[in-house]
Every structure is written in C-alpha cells, then in structure tokens.
Write a protein that holds these residues in place. Structure first.
Motif, PDB file in Angstrom:
ATOM      1  N   GLY A 170      -0.567  11.018  60.023  1.00  0.00           N
ATOM      2  CA  GLY A 170      -0.983  11.934  61.023  1.00  0.00           C
ATOM      3  C   GLY A 170      -2.218  12.580  60.519  1.00  0.00           C
ATOM      4  O   GLY A 170      -3.288  12.744  61.450  1.00  0.00           O
ATOM      5  N   SER A 171      -2.272  13.233  59.607  1.00  0.00           N
ATOM      6  CA  SER A 171      -3.493  14.178  58.908  1.00  0.00           C
ATOM      7  C   SER A 171      -4.344  13.263  58.181  1.00  0.00           C
ATOM      8  O   SER A 171      -5.539  13.691  57.966  1.00  0.00           O
ATOM      9  CB  SER A 171      -2.682  15.344  58.059  1.00  0.00           C
ATOM     10  N   SER A 172      -4.062  12.101  57.657  1.00  0.00           N
ATOM     11  CA  SER A 172      -4.864  11.394  56.793  1.00  0.00           C
ATOM     12  C   SER A 172      -6.130  10.871  57.216  1.00  0.00           C
ATOM     13  O   SER A 172      -7.090  10.813  56.464  1.00  0.00           O
ATOM     14  CB  SER A 172      -4.062  10.412  56.187  1.00  0.00           C
ATOM     15  N   PRO A 173      -6.387  10.765  58.515  1.00  0.00           N
ATOM     16  CA  PRO A 173      -7.731  10.518  59.041  1.00  0.00           C
ATOM     17  C   PRO A 173      -8.747  11.609  58.476  1.00  0.00           C
ATOM     18  O   PRO A 173      -9.865  11.120  58.073  1.00  0.00           O
ATOM     19  CB  PRO A 173      -7.879  10.332  60.493  1.00  0.00           C
ATOM     20  N   ALA A 174      -8.291  12.864  58.492  1.00  0.00           N
ATOM     21  CA  ALA A 174      -9.366  13.800  57.968  1.00  0.00           C
ATOM     22  C   ALA A 174      -9.415  13.633  56.463  1.00  0.00           C
ATOM     23  O   ALA A 174     -10.630  14.115  55.880  1.00  0.00           O
ATOM     24  CB  ALA A 174      -8.562  15.321  58.047  1.00  0.00           C
ATOM     25  N   TYR A 175      -8.398  12.944  55.620  1.00  0.00           N
ATOM     26  CA  TYR A 175      -8.886  12.634  54.190  1.00  0.00           C
ATOM     27  C   TYR A 175      -9.954  11.751  54.206  1.00  0.00           C
ATOM     28  O   TYR A 175     -10.950  11.771  53.323  1.00  0.00           O
ATOM     29  CB  TYR A 175      -7.766  11.962  53.780  1.00  0.00           C
ATOM     30  N   PHE A 176      -9.975  10.539  55.092  1.00  0.00           N
ATOM     31  CA  PHE A 176     -10.879   9.760  54.908  1.00  0.00           C
ATOM     32  C   PHE A 176     -12.217  10.094  55.418  1.00  0.00           C
ATOM     33  O   PHE A 176     -13.286   9.836  54.713  1.00  0.00           O
ATOM     34  CB  PHE A 176     -10.566   8.430  55.920  1.00  0.00           C
ATOM     35  N   PHE A 177     -12.181  10.934  56.427  1.00  0.00           N
ATOM     36  CA  PHE A 177     -13.226  11.571  56.859  1.00  0.00           C
ATOM     37  C   PHE A 177     -14.080  12.574  55.906  1.00  0.00           C
ATOM     38  O   PHE A 177     -15.409  12.324  55.598  1.00  0.00           O
ATOM     39  CB  PHE A 177     -13.217  12.335  58.115  1.00  0.00           C
ATOM     40  N   ARG A 178     -13.239  13.146  55.133  1.00  0.00           N
ATOM     41  CA  ARG A 178     -13.984  14.143  53.909  1.00  0.00           C
ATOM     42  C   ARG A 178     -14.407  13.061  52.942  1.00  0.00           C
ATOM     43  O   ARG A 178     -15.523  13.549  52.356  1.00  0.00           O
ATOM     44  CB  ARG A 178     -12.695  14.758  53.314  1.00  0.00           C
ATOM     45  N   MET A 179     -13.983  11.970  52.482  1.00  0.00           N
ATOM     46  CA  MET A 179     -14.588  11.125  51.536  1.00  0.00           C
ATOM     47  C   MET A 179     -15.448  10.740  52.005  1.00  0.00           C
ATOM     48  O   MET A 179     -16.601  10.579  51.322  1.00  0.00           O
ATOM     49  CB  MET A 179     -13.266  10.222  51.340  1.00  0.00           C
ATOM     50  N   ALA A 182     -18.414  13.068  51.908  1.00  0.00           N
ATOM     51  CA  ALA A 182     -18.687  13.154  50.578  1.00  0.00           C
ATOM     52  C   ALA A 182     -19.748  12.109  49.954  1.00  0.00           C
ATOM     53  O   ALA A 182     -20.848  12.142  49.327  1.00  0.00           O
ATOM     54  CB  ALA A 182     -17.696  13.554  49.542  1.00  0.00           C
ATOM     55  N   MET A 183     -19.295  10.845  50.210  1.00  0.00           N
ATOM     56  CA  MET A 183     -20.275   9.785  50.039  1.00  0.00           C
ATOM     57  C   MET A 183     -21.417   9.827  50.563  1.00  0.00           C
ATOM     58  O   MET A 183     -22.420   9.381  49.900  1.00  0.00           O
ATOM     59  CB  MET A 183     -19.329   8.503  50.303  1.00  0.00           C
ATOM     60  N   VAL A 184     -21.482  10.291  51.930  1.00  0.00           N
ATOM     61  CA  VAL A 184     -22.736  10.305  52.568  1.00  0.00           C
ATOM     62  C   VAL A 184     -23.767  11.229  52.007  1.00  0.00           C
ATOM     63  O   VAL A 184     -25.066  10.942  51.702  1.00  0.00           O
ATOM     64  CB  VAL A 184     -22.626  10.454  54.092  1.00  0.00           C
ATOM     65  N   LYS A 185     -23.159  12.340  51.502  1.00  0.00           N
ATOM     66  CA  LYS A 185     -23.990  13.394  50.820  1.00  0.00           C
ATOM     67  C   LYS A 185     -24.508  12.946  49.535  1.00  0.00           C
ATOM     68  O   LYS A 185     -25.850  13.077  49.219  1.00  0.00           O
ATOM     69  CB  LYS A 185     -23.174  14.867  50.972  1.00  0.00           C
ATOM     70  N   GLY A 186     -23.679  12.182  49.058  1.00  0.00           N
ATOM     71  CA  GLY A 186     -23.991  11.633  47.484  1.00  0.00           C
ATOM     72  C   GLY A 186     -25.129  10.584  47.758  1.00  0.00           C
ATOM     73  O   GLY A 186     -26.138  10.502  46.853  1.00  0.00           O
ATOM     74  N   ALA A 187     -25.005   9.804  48.865  1.00  0.00           N
ATOM     75  CA  ALA A 187     -25.868   8.674  48.896  1.00  0.00           C
ATOM     76  C   ALA A 187     -27.313   9.294  49.181  1.00  0.00           C
ATOM     77  O   ALA A 187     -28.546   9.042  49.130  1.00  0.00           O
ATOM     78  CB  ALA A 187     -25.698   7.800  50.148  1.00  0.00           C
ATOM     79  N   GLU A 188     -27.311  10.424  49.850  1.00  0.00           N
ATOM     80  CA  GLU A 188     -28.560  11.086  50.539  1.00  0.00           C
ATOM     81  C   GLU A 188     -29.239  11.826  49.100  1.00  0.00           C
ATOM     82  O   GLU A 188     -30.625  11.616  48.926  1.00  0.00           O
ATOM     83  CB  GLU A 188     -28.312  12.545  51.479  1.00  0.00           C
ATOM     84  N   GLN A 189     -28.630  12.179  48.167  1.00  0.00           N
ATOM     85  CA  GLN A 189     -29.218  12.609  46.845  1.00  0.00           C
ATOM     86  C   GLN A 189     -29.732  11.610  46.392  1.00  0.00           C
ATOM     87  O   GLN A 189     -30.547  11.833  45.284  1.00  0.00           O
ATOM     88  CB  GLN A 189     -27.942  13.320  46.092  1.00  0.00           C
ATOM     89  N   LEU A 190     -29.300  10.442  46.475  1.00  0.00           N
ATOM     90  CA  LEU A 190     -29.730   9.125  45.877  1.00  0.00           C
ATOM     91  C   LEU A 190     -30.910   8.332  46.604  1.00  0.00           C
ATOM     92  O   LEU A 190     -31.479   7.499  46.428  1.00  0.00           O
ATOM     93  CB  LEU A 190     -28.665   7.801  45.638  1.00  0.00           C
ATOM     94  N   GLY A 191     -31.375   9.187  47.805  1.00  0.00           N
ATOM     95  CA  GLY A 191     -32.420   8.614  48.301  1.00  0.00           C
ATOM     96  C   GLY A 191     -32.350   7.935  49.531  1.00  0.00           C
ATOM     97  O   GLY A 191     -33.077   7.693  50.402  1.00  0.00           O
ATOM     98  N   MET A 192     -30.920   7.608  50.025  1.00  0.00           N
ATOM     99  CA  MET A 192     -30.682   6.936  51.197  1.00  0.00           C
ATOM    100  C   MET A 192     -30.780   7.535  52.316  1.00  0.00           C
ATOM    101  O   MET A 192     -30.480   8.846  52.440  1.00  0.00           O
ATOM    102  CB  MET A 192     -29.211   6.388  51.150  1.00  0.00           C
ATOM    103  N   ASP A 193     -31.046   6.795  53.475  1.00  0.00           N
ATOM    104  CA  ASP A 193     -31.057   7.459  54.997  1.00  0.00           C
ATOM    105  C   ASP A 193     -29.552   7.744  55.212  1.00  0.00           C
ATOM    106  O   ASP A 193     -28.531   6.806  55.243  1.00  0.00           O
ATOM    107  CB  ASP A 193     -31.789   6.664  55.838  1.00  0.00           C
ATOM    108  N   PRO A 194     -29.164   9.197  55.751  1.00  0.00           N
ATOM    109  CA  PRO A 194     -27.882   9.409  55.994  1.00  0.00           C
ATOM    110  C   PRO A 194     -27.156   8.642  56.927  1.00  0.00           C
ATOM    111  O   PRO A 194     -26.077   8.286  56.898  1.00  0.00           O
ATOM    112  CB  PRO A 194     -27.927  10.964  56.369  1.00  0.00           C
ATOM    113  N   VAL A 195     -27.921   8.226  58.163  1.00  0.00           N
ATOM    114  CA  VAL A 195     -27.399   7.268  59.182  1.00  0.00           C
ATOM    115  C   VAL A 195     -27.061   6.189  58.627  1.00  0.00           C
ATOM    116  O   VAL A 195     -25.815   5.457  59.035  1.00  0.00           O
ATOM    117  CB  VAL A 195     -28.313   7.200  60.173  1.00  0.00           C
TER     118      VAL A 195
END
Length: 265
Positions: A170-179, A182-195
């Motif tokens: 029930g609540s776990s989709p938010a867990y995956f969205f949160r992860m 975090a992965m997208v923000k980490g990718a941005e720091q590595l130089g990737m386009d966020p989209v």
C-alpha cells in the motif's frame, strides 16, 4: 457485474478504479455514481459519463456496492448520515486502520469488505489486498474482487494481515519513488541529464521487478547473480551494508504499520 457501483470521494484512487472498470467494460458509465464535497473533483468523472453529485447520500441510496474512498479521518463525520441508507448493501472501505468489526458497528446491516489498493492502479498495474470477509455473501464478495481485478492484481488475505500489507504494497510505491529520486540526483552529480537518468532508473526498476516475478529465485539470489567478485555492484552494495539499508526498510515498515493502527479502531 450486476447492479450499480457508487464512490464516496472522487480522489485519485476512485478515479483510477472508475477508469479501469470502464476500460474493462465491467460496467457502463450510467451504472456508476460518484460523490465529492468539492465540485471541482467531479469534472473528470463527469466527462467520463458517470453520474456525479456533491451529496454523499444520493450515492449511498442509489448504489448497490459503495466504495468509501475518503480519508479515514472523515469516517466519524460521514458514516452516521450514510448508515440508514446502507442497510443490506455492500460497503467497501479503502481506509487503513478501521476494522470490519468497527465499521459494522457504524453501519449496521451493511455487508462490510476492506480493500487496500496502491497507487499504480492509476496506470493499470495496481495491487489490491482484499480482506477475507466470510460474513459477506459470496456473490457480493466476488463482485468486489472483480472490481479491483479490472485495475491490476488482487490478493485475498486475512484481515489481521491488512496492516502488514499496507507496509508491503500500500505505502511501498513511495519507497521506490524515494529511491528513484535519490538515484536521479546521484546521476545528476555524475553529469547525467536528469530526464534520461529518470528513464533509465524507472526502466531498470521495471525490468528488475519482472525478473523477480519470473525467475523463480528469491531477491537474495538475484542480488548475488548481479554481483561479480571485486566488481562495481558489490562496491555499491557495501554502502547499503555500511548504512544498514535492511534495518532502515524494516523500521520504515514497522512505523507504517503502527501508524495504520493509530488511524483506526
């Protein structure tokens, strides 16, 4: 499905169920009724051709099966006025916490079912846990299962496990969205386009989920298959170990269950 279906509350979940029912041709629009106290929320269901009203009592009176799609905090306010209109009708609660026994006291004579869907219903990939309800006539219960089967998978569980199900699906989709965030923000720091990072993250999650369902092995075995000795994945997972990832997930699920119990009776 026979008869008419009513929704008290026109939020995202109710809208997703209506959409799935219409796409599956389970009911025609004229056999669906939706109420909401804010008229603006009724614009979308009205465009789909269903009957809409700002009066909950109209839906309670006119529908054979009534789905309570409002926040649990609203139950004490709305149930007393609906109770006389729901005698011998099937009432499906989507709210966490409130037990079938408590709901039966508030709605005497109604056939009570509890269901816990999750938000991927919005894209037809939902999972709904329906609590066993031996006191409900089997044909009525089967119709409830049929409704939720139109928008995804259904799991029938003992009511005593429903709080646990909320933590698991029930609540776990938010867990995956949160992860994913975090992965997208980490990718941005590595130089990737966020989209592009979001697309790769989401597609990887989708593929991993498919592997988990179809491989026949457990999550632990699949994790080991991805990890080469001394490789990049194993290096990444050392951070999961260092920051006690599994313990964090366990604590999150415990808090989810505790909050569900606090909200209800």
């Amino acid at each position: 499905m026979e008869g008419t279906l009513g929704f008290i509350g026109a939020g995202n979940m109710s809208g997703a169920i209506v959409s799935g029912i219409l796409q599956a041709k389970l009911l025609s629009p004229d056999r669906i009724l939706v109420s909401n106290r804010h008229e603006g929320k009724l614009e979308v269901p009205a465009r789909r051709g269903v009957f809409t009203t700002i009066d909950n009592k109209v839906v309670a009176k006119g529908a054979d099966i009534v789905i309570l799609g409002v926040k649990p905090q609203m139950f004490p306010d709305i149930l007393p006025e609906l109770a006389p209109l729901l005698w011998d009708k099937c009432v499906v609660s989507l709210a966490p916490g409130y037990s079938m026994a408590w709901l039966a006291l508030q709605l005497p004579g109604a056939h009570i079912v509890r269901a816990m869907p999750n938000t991927p219903l919005l894209v037809g990939k939902g999972v709904t846990a329906v609590a066993e309800a031996p006191q409900v006539p089997r044909p009525l219960f089967d119709e409830v299962v049929e409704i939720f089967s139109a928008v995804g998978e259904v799991s029938i569980v003992p009511e005593t496990l429903l709080d646990a199900v909320i933590a698991v699906s029930g609540s776990s989709p938010a867990y995956f969205f949160r992860m994913a965030d975090a992965m997208v923000k980490g990718a941005e720091q590595l130089g990737m386009d966020p989209v592009e990072a979001l697309r790769l993250t989401a597609l990887t999650m989708e593929g991993a989920a498919k592997m988990l369902l179809e491989s026949g092995g457990g999550a632990g075995e699949l994790t080991r298959q991805v990890c080469s000795p001394g490789g990049t994945t194993l290096a990444a997972l050392t951070a999961f170990d260092e920051y006690r990832f599994e313990e964090m997930i366990s604590r999150a699920m415990e808090r989810c269950v505790n909050r569900s119990r606090e909200l209800g009776k």
